[in-house]
Motif scaffolding. Structure first.
Motif, PDB file in Angstrom:
ATOM      1  N   ARG A   7       0.836  -1.206   0.000  1.00 18.12           N
ATOM      2  CA  ARG A   7       0.000   0.000   0.000  1.00 18.12           C
ATOM      3  C   ARG A   7       0.868   1.252   0.000  1.00 18.12           C
ATOM      4  O   ARG A   7       0.531   2.250  -0.635  1.00 18.12           O
ATOM      5  N   ALA A  12      -0.884   5.005  -1.280  1.00 14.74           N
ATOM      6  CA  ALA A  12      -2.251   5.132  -0.757  1.00 14.74           C
ATOM      7  C   ALA A  12      -2.223   5.616   0.686  1.00 14.74           C
ATOM      8  O   ALA A  12      -1.456   5.102   1.501  1.00 14.74           O
ATOM      9  N   GLU A  13      -3.049   6.608   0.984  1.00  8.76           N
ATOM     10  CA  GLU A  13      -3.143   7.105   2.357  1.00  8.76           C
ATOM     11  C   GLU A  13      -4.603   7.368   2.707  1.00  8.76           C
ATOM     12  O   GLU A  13      -5.386   7.844   1.882  1.00  8.76           O
ATOM     13  N   VAL A  14      -4.943   7.048   3.941  1.00  7.09           N
ATOM     14  CA  VAL A  14      -6.311   7.236   4.418  1.00  7.09           C
ATOM     15  C   VAL A  14      -6.542   8.719   4.688  1.00  7.09           C
ATOM     16  O   VAL A  14      -5.779   9.358   5.406  1.00  7.09           O
ATOM     17  N   ALA A  17     -11.857   7.940   7.917  1.00  9.42           N
ATOM     18  CA  ALA A  17     -12.468   6.626   8.096  1.00  9.42           C
ATOM     19  C   ALA A  17     -13.288   6.608   9.370  1.00  9.42           C
ATOM     20  O   ALA A  17     -12.946   7.280  10.347  1.00  9.42           O
ATOM     21  N   SER A  22     -14.882   4.870   4.421  1.00 11.82           N
ATOM     22  CA  SER A  22     -13.525   5.424   4.352  1.00 11.82           C
ATOM     23  C   SER A  22     -13.324   6.178   3.044  1.00 11.82           C
ATOM     24  O   SER A  22     -14.043   5.967   2.070  1.00 11.82           O
ATOM     25  N   VAL A  24      -9.808   6.992   0.765  1.00 15.86           N
ATOM     26  CA  VAL A  24      -8.376   6.749   0.619  1.00 15.86           C
ATOM     27  C   VAL A  24      -7.901   7.418  -0.665  1.00 15.86           C
ATOM     28  O   VAL A  24      -8.530   7.282  -1.713  1.00 15.86           O
ATOM     29  N   ARG A  25      -6.779   8.150  -0.564  1.00 21.46           N
ATOM     30  CA  ARG A  25      -6.219   8.868  -1.713  1.00 21.46           C
ATOM     31  C   ARG A  25      -4.986   8.128  -2.236  1.00 21.46           C
ATOM     32  O   ARG A  25      -4.210   7.580  -1.468  1.00 21.46           O
ATOM     33  N   ALA A  50      -7.866  -1.385  -0.523  1.00 18.77           N
ATOM     34  CA  ALA A  50      -7.403  -0.661   0.670  1.00 18.77           C
ATOM     35  C   ALA A  50      -8.534   0.135   1.305  1.00 18.77           C
ATOM     36  O   ALA A  50      -8.710   0.121   2.532  1.00 18.77           O
ATOM     37  N   ALA A  51      -9.311   0.817   0.493  1.00 25.28           N
ATOM     38  CA  ALA A  51     -10.412   1.627   1.016  1.00 25.28           C
ATOM     39  C   ALA A  51     -11.487   0.747   1.645  1.00 25.28           C
ATOM     40  O   ALA A  51     -12.011   1.058   2.725  1.00 25.28           O
ATOM     41  N   THR A  54     -10.265  -0.705   5.017  1.00 22.09           N
ATOM     42  CA  THR A  54     -10.317   0.308   6.071  1.00 22.09           C
ATOM     43  C   THR A  54     -11.745   0.571   6.517  1.00 22.09           C
ATOM     44  O   THR A  54     -12.026   0.675   7.717  1.00 22.09           O
ATOM     45  N   ASP A 140      -4.740   2.547   9.067  1.00 23.92           N
ATOM     46  CA  ASP A 140      -6.024   3.189   8.821  1.00 23.92           C
ATOM     47  C   ASP A 140      -6.133   4.610   9.322  1.00 23.92           C
ATOM     48  O   ASP A 140      -7.143   5.273   9.091  1.00 23.92           O
TER      49      ASP A 140
END
Length: 146
Positions: A7, A12-14, A17, A22, A24-25, A50-51, A54, A140
């Motif tokens: 990830r 990718a970063e939250v 959430a 959530s 995620v970008r 990932a999104a 989370t 997360d």
């Protein structure tokens, strides 16, 4: 649970959430582009996964864990630039969960739509002291306050 290195590779970063949802970008980068200069379908699948993961962890109890069983992704438009995946939990059962994610570009245009089923294992890991959800701050971000 700890870090998820793959990830991190795609950046990718939250963003937010909580309560089964959530955002995620993921920025487009040399690690996420295909030979046409657009975001690779595999990177879009990872962003959706990932999104969704989370979002599900934000709805589960401390110590619970999830793992992807299957995921379907419809690619709708080329992904360029920063992308946002917005995920929400549709069903949370005793052993499985279903959730969806929509991936949009910075203009709000729909790039992809995902629907996934996850395996839910209640009490799979030792809960963090003081945890209110199954979220891991290293992956997360912080748990929602309310």
């Amino acid at each position: 649970m700890g870090r998820i290195p793959f990830r991190e590779v795609i950046g990718a970063e939250v963003v937010e959430a909580g309560h089964g949802r959530s955002v995620v970008r993921m920025p487009a980068s040399e690690h996420t582009l295909n030979n046409l200069g657009i975001v690779h379908g595999g990177a879009l699948c990872t962003l959706a996964d990932a999104a969704i993961g989370t979002a599900l962890r934000s709805a589960l109890q401390p110590g619970d864990a999830v793992a992807t069983i299957e995921m379907k992704v419809n690619f709708i438009a080329p992904g360029r630039g920063d992308l946002l995946a917005r995920a929400r939990t549709l069903h949370l059962g005793g052993t499985t969960a279903v959730a969806e994610a929509e991936i949009e570009d910075v203009r709000g245009a729909l790039v992809a739509k995902a629907l996934a089923t996850f395996f839910v294992k209640h009490g799979a890991v030792e809960p963090r002291p003081g945890a209110r959800t199954a979220m891991d701050p290293d992956v997360d971000g912080p748990e929602p306050r309310d």
